[in-house]
Write a protein that holds these residues in place. Structure first.
Motif, PDB file in Angstrom:
ATOM      1  N   ASP A 184       0.835  -1.202   0.000  1.00 33.63           N
ATOM      2  CA  ASP A 184       0.000   0.000   0.000  1.00 33.63           C
ATOM      3  C   ASP A 184       0.873   1.256   0.000  1.00 33.63           C
ATOM      4  O   ASP A 184       2.036   1.224   0.420  1.00 33.63           O
ATOM      5  CB  ASP A 184      -0.904   0.012   1.241  1.00 33.63           C
ATOM      6  CG  ASP A 184      -2.029  -1.003   1.130  1.00 33.63           C
ATOM      7  OD1 ASP A 184      -1.989  -1.815   0.189  1.00 33.63           O
ATOM      8  OD2 ASP A 184      -2.930  -0.983   1.984  1.00 33.63           O
ATOM      9  N   ARG A 193      -4.166 -10.924   1.121  1.00 37.77           N
ATOM     10  CA  ARG A 193      -4.099  -9.592   1.706  1.00 37.77           C
ATOM     11  C   ARG A 193      -3.412  -9.694   3.076  1.00 37.77           C
ATOM     12  O   ARG A 193      -3.827 -10.474   3.923  1.00 37.77           O
ATOM     13  CB  ARG A 193      -5.511  -9.018   1.856  1.00 37.77           C
ATOM     14  CG  ARG A 193      -5.574  -7.653   2.523  1.00 37.77           C
ATOM     15  CD  ARG A 193      -4.974  -6.562   1.655  1.00 37.77           C
ATOM     16  NE  ARG A 193      -5.076  -5.263   2.310  1.00 37.77           N
ATOM     17  CZ  ARG A 193      -4.456  -4.166   1.867  1.00 37.77           C
ATOM     18  NH1 ARG A 193      -3.706  -4.223   0.777  1.00 37.77           N
ATOM     19  NH2 ARG A 193      -4.573  -3.026   2.498  1.00 37.77           N
ATOM     20  N   GLU A 221      -2.253  -7.622   6.480  1.00 37.13           N
ATOM     21  CA  GLU A 221      -2.565  -6.403   7.232  1.00 37.13           C
ATOM     22  C   GLU A 221      -1.812  -6.418   8.566  1.00 37.13           C
ATOM     23  O   GLU A 221      -2.228  -7.089   9.509  1.00 37.13           O
ATOM     24  CB  GLU A 221      -4.073  -6.323   7.510  1.00 37.13           C
ATOM     25  CG  GLU A 221      -4.941  -6.095   6.301  1.00 37.13           C
ATOM     26  CD  GLU A 221      -5.139  -4.611   5.988  1.00 37.13           C
ATOM     27  OE1 GLU A 221      -4.546  -3.784   6.710  1.00 37.13           O
ATOM     28  OE2 GLU A 221      -5.878  -4.306   5.028  1.00 37.13           O
ATOM     29  N   THR A 265      -0.450  -4.660  12.117  1.00 38.05           N
ATOM     30  CA  THR A 265      -0.866  -3.636  13.073  1.00 38.05           C
ATOM     31  C   THR A 265       0.243  -3.455  14.103  1.00 38.05           C
ATOM     32  O   THR A 265       0.610  -4.408  14.797  1.00 38.05           O
ATOM     33  CB  THR A 265      -2.157  -4.060  13.807  1.00 38.05           C
ATOM     34  OG1 THR A 265      -3.162  -4.342  12.842  1.00 38.05           O
ATOM     35  CG2 THR A 265      -2.629  -2.951  14.741  1.00 38.05           C
ATOM     36  N   ALA A 288       0.635  -2.629   4.794  1.00 34.93           N
ATOM     37  CA  ALA A 288      -0.197  -3.710   4.266  1.00 34.93           C
ATOM     38  C   ALA A 288       0.186  -3.987   2.812  1.00 34.93           C
ATOM     39  O   ALA A 288       0.774  -3.136   2.130  1.00 34.93           O
ATOM     40  CB  ALA A 288      -1.672  -3.318   4.356  1.00 34.93           C
TER      41      ALA A 288
END
Lengths: 459, 88
Positions: free
Chosen positions: A77, A420, A422, A424, A446
């Protein structure tokens, strides 16, 4: 690695074309000979001869040549790293159950990567890696202006990696298997040579398999601008241009057990020790004012020259009704202070006798390395090691994936998977000074990836 | 110089639980000689399927290893091989 050479672009394009050609060629052959196993003198079952029961998936590749081709497209991203990775493999499976395989991989990387510096309310000027190689002459020093209030990213880098892997496996006696593999990987500023030897022994009516393997790796690092002096000021200086090295020795002991008719379990212990250069030569860390949080200077990061990694892996294959579930867990720790947990779950669900889907989820969590810091404070004693690399930060990540496959023939399959990722990190950094207080300094990002592949075995 | 914030290692109980499960598994396997663990040769129909092999798509395993190696601190576990990349 942050590089700007584009001299291998032609080779990369050629490899991509070869991959595409292989897709086309194997696809064409699949159409011509839709059931190659019917020509085998030793079919595994009568349904194999019929070539129509795609659910009876019990054939072996013995005596067949298997071709695998896949291409990965990976995008982070925020315009960060993009990668295109074609992979082509071929395996010769001999009648005596031995096999020889070759694999070719190319990586074409472009995009942007974090410098390692913290954001600031004003424009920051950062030095780029000098444009010289380990054997080259000193090049011009360049700088980049980083806009206010954003994570500093080194933009416009590109790199290519090419690797060749070979593996040979052969039975030894009634219940033993020996294997050996070796590979070479080359980037513009990094080379790696690695090998592995393995032994597997089946016993308990072939319900239990004991596996032992050892691996060795020798890496040569030749960064542009040389290897920075640890925690020296980043000012575009060209450092020692001699190559530096890293050596890894590893071992694995594993046991796999058929628990019952529908459950296969595997337990591994893996240990490796690496010694040599393990610092990121292009990454810097900000030294900030203890009151305002503003950058005072930038230092080249430094990491220890040794690392001991250990992990325990527990994997399972469970068949329920027509589905097959992969369920695994891994615990990991190293002497840099990183502990991690990985959990994976994926289930293959047949839709028709040719088509299946396989949704999956992966959870990962790690603690931060002992020497991880987002920044150093001006006026305090400089530590021996410090790195702001997100990969050494505390974070967790969830990966969701959906795979689909279609059997083009009894021994052929085309598949695709979208994934995908992701991560954190900490949402804010408590006790950070001034501007940095309460800000999200986690620099992980991400990503989305897509792989499309084709595999086919023929006589 | 190190950040003052300390974060609880919340994964520790989970790690202990997995270690315990692993220990139970090892003991189960060791005791398998005198138990019902395992199958007879004629009961291998499901186990013989390609989907039940530890690795069904080696290319996917290869790219996954590479991606996670470039994004996370951990590596290894499933096999002793790996590396070959300057991305971490």
């Amino acid at each position: 690695m942050q590089l700007d050479s584009k001299k291998h672009k032609g080779i990369a394009s050629a490899l991509s074309l070869i991959t595409a050609g292989l897709f086309a060629a194997t696809g064409a052959q699949a159409q011509i000979n839709d059931d190659p196993v019917t020509t085998s003198p030793q079919p595994a079952s009568s349904s194999v001869q019929s070539g129509t029961d795609f659910n009876d998936d019990t054939y072996t590749d013995e005596g067949l040549i298997r071709v695998d081709a896949a291409i990965l497209v990976y995008q982070e991203d925020g315009g960060r790293v993009q990668a295109i990775e074609p992979v082509v493999g071929i395996t010769y499976n001999f009648e005596d159950d031995s096999s020889l395989s070759l694999k070719f991989t190319a990586d074409i990387l472009t995009g942007a990567s974090p410098y390692g510096a913290t954001p600031w309310q004003d424009t920051q000027t950062l030095f780029n890696p000098p444009s010289t190689g380990a054997s080259g002459s000193t090049g011009a020093v360049s700088t980049s202006d980083v806009p206010p209030d954003v994570l500093p990213l080194a933009t416009g880098f590109s790199d290519q990696r090419y690797s060749v892997d070979a593996a040979y496996k052969t039975p030894w006696g009634e219940s033993n298997t020996l294997s050996v593999s070796a590979g070479i990987s080359r980037e513009t500023d990094y080379k790696s040579f690695y090998g592995n030897v393995g032994y597997a022994h089946e016993f308990n009516q072939k319900n239990t398999t004991l596996s032992l393997s050892a691996n060795v790796e020798y890496d040569i690092s030749s960064p542009r601008g040389g290897h920075p002096t640890p925690l020296s000021i980043s000012d575009g200086t060209t450092f020692n241009l001699e190559n530096d090295h890293k050596t890894i020795f590893g071992g694995l002991i594993g046991i796999s057990q058929i628990m019952n008719r529908r459950w296969l379990a595997q337990l591994n212990y893996n240990v490796s020790t690496s010694s040599g250069y393990q610092t990121d030569p292009y990454r810097i860390i900000s030294v900030v004012d203890p009151v305002t949080g503003g950058p005072v200077r930038y230092l080249n990061e430094a990491r220890p020259r040794s690392r001991l990694r250990q992990s325990v892996y527990f994997g399972n294959k469970i068949a329920l009704w027509d589905t097959v579930t992969d369920l695994s867990a891994r615990v990991y720790r190293d002497d840099w202070g990183v502990n991690s947990l990985t959990l994976k779950l994926a289930t293959r669900v047949p839709v028709t006798n040719r088509f299946y889907v396989k949704p999956g989820v992966r959870y990962y969590a790690q603690s931060q390395a002992d020497f991880f810091n987002y920044y150093l404070l001006d006026g305090q004693v400089t530590p021996q090691f410090a790195s702001p690399d997100a990969r050494l930060d505390k974070f967790s990540a969830v990966t969701g994936s959906l795979m689909a496959g279609y059997k083009t023939s009894r021994t052929g399959e085309i598949y695709a998977r979208i994934t995908r990722y992701e991560p954190t990190g900490k949402t804010s950094t408590a006790n950070a000074p001034g501007y940095l207080s309460g800000r999200d300094l986690f620099s992980g990002t991400a990503s989305t990836s897509m792989i499309v592949g084709y595999t086919y075995a023929f006589k | 110089m190190k950040n003052e914030t300390h974060y609880p290692r919340s994964t520790t109980p989970v790690l202990r639980a997995i270690a315990l499960v692993s220990l139970v598994f090892v003991i189960s396997v060791v005791l398998s000689g005198c138990s019902s663990i395992g199958v007879q040769p004629w009961e291998r129909d499901i186990m013989a399927k390609r989907d039940m092999q530890p690795i069904t798509h080696p290319m996917i395993v290869s790219v996954d290893d590479h991606i996670y190696f470039s994004k996370e601190a951990s590596t290894g576990g499933k096999s002793a091989s790996g590396g070959g990349c300057g991305c971490n």
